[in-house]
Design an enzyme around this catalytic site. Structure first.
Site, PDB file in Angstrom:
ATOM      1  N   ASP A 293       0.932  -1.251  -0.087  1.00 49.05           N
ATOM      2  CA  ASP A 293      -0.061  -0.024   0.074  1.00 49.05           C
ATOM      3  C   ASP A 293       0.816   1.149  -0.148  1.00 49.05           C
ATOM      4  O   ASP A 293       2.073   1.131   0.264  1.00 49.05           O
ATOM      5  CB  ASP A 293      -0.895  -0.241   1.406  1.00 49.05           C
TER       6      ASP A 293
ATOM      7  N   ASP B 167      -0.006   5.134   1.126  1.00 48.35           N
ATOM      8  CA  ASP B 167      -0.253   5.897   2.272  1.00 48.35           C
ATOM      9  C   ASP B 167      -0.183   5.097   3.673  1.00 48.35           C
ATOM     10  O   ASP B 167      -0.759   4.160   3.988  1.00 48.35           O
ATOM     11  CB  ASP B 167      -1.359   6.693   2.304  1.00 48.35           C
TER      12      ASP B 167
END
Length: 224
Positions: free
Chosen positions: A9, A11
């Site tokens: 991922d 953020d």
């Protein structure tokens, strides 16, 4: 298992953008009649799409204009352009993945523009050139597994040969539904929402290198 692909991922896993983005969100929502603390906002909204954030905020009483999503993106991107830090230990982990010849990519609910801003600000952008996958581009978002499945196909790797690194329950659910083992990055807190989706909790990026048995990154001798 030693995977054939690590899917990160963005953020909260590669870049420490969640507190900054959510502070912008808290300030914005306060102007529209919804008062939240930073911790409350992160608990409610991390891992979701901005359209979903807007819908939930309206349910909680926020009076948002029709073009709110465009406005909050503009505010958030302006703040992120001021600077964002990488997640501690992520550069060293990527060095060790490179040393092992183990491919990696990023798959995010965020937009291509947001990834370009945050990865660019941290110096990580070149490491993910051609290997950035956005839910905005694909037209679907976590917890739908399609984003992770698309990333695996694009990299030529079977889903079960991937490992996902996530910090949100939404992302961990997407990994579970994609039949991909998930490492849940939770440097603080108990990680209960991640583990409820089957993620194995890690507290430090160095744990991933040790878990995968990665060799130390080669250090070039200083020129004489």
């Amino acid at each position: 298992m030693t995977p054939d692909l690590v899917i990160f991922d963005c953020d909260g896993v590669l870049v420490d953008s969640e507190p900054l983005s959510n502070r912008v969100l808290v300030d914005n929502l306060a102007r529209h009649g919804l008062t939240l603390t930073l911790d409350q906002a992160m608990g409610l909204f991390v891992g979701g799409t901005m359209a979903g954030v807007g819908a939930k905020a309206r349910d909680l009483g926020a009076d948002l204009p029709d073009d709110w999503v465009d406005r909050i993106y503009a505010e958030t991107y302006a703040r992120l352009r001021e600077g964002v830090d990488p997640i501690p230990g992520i550069s060293a982990l990527l060095d060790r993945l490179d040393a092992a010849g183990l491919p990696y990519c990023v798959a995010s609910n965020g937009s291509e523009e947001k990834m370009a801003i945050t990865l660019g600000a941290t110096g990580l952008a070149p490491r993910f050139e051609g290997r950035r996958y956005s839910a905005h581009t694909l037209g679907t978002a976590k917890p739908d597994p399609a984003l992770f499945q698309h990333a695996a196909r694009a990299c030529g790797v079977a889903p079960e040969r991937c490992i996902v690194v996530e910090d949100s329950a939404t992302g961990a659910e997407a990994a579970r539904r994609a039949n991909m083992p998930c490492l849940g990055y939770a440097p603080t807190g108990d990680g209960a929402r991640l583990s409820a989706q089957g993620a194995r909790i890690i507290r430090d990026m160095a744990e991933i290198a040790a878990m995968l048995g990665l060799p130390a990154a080669r250090v070039e001798p200083a020129p004489k």
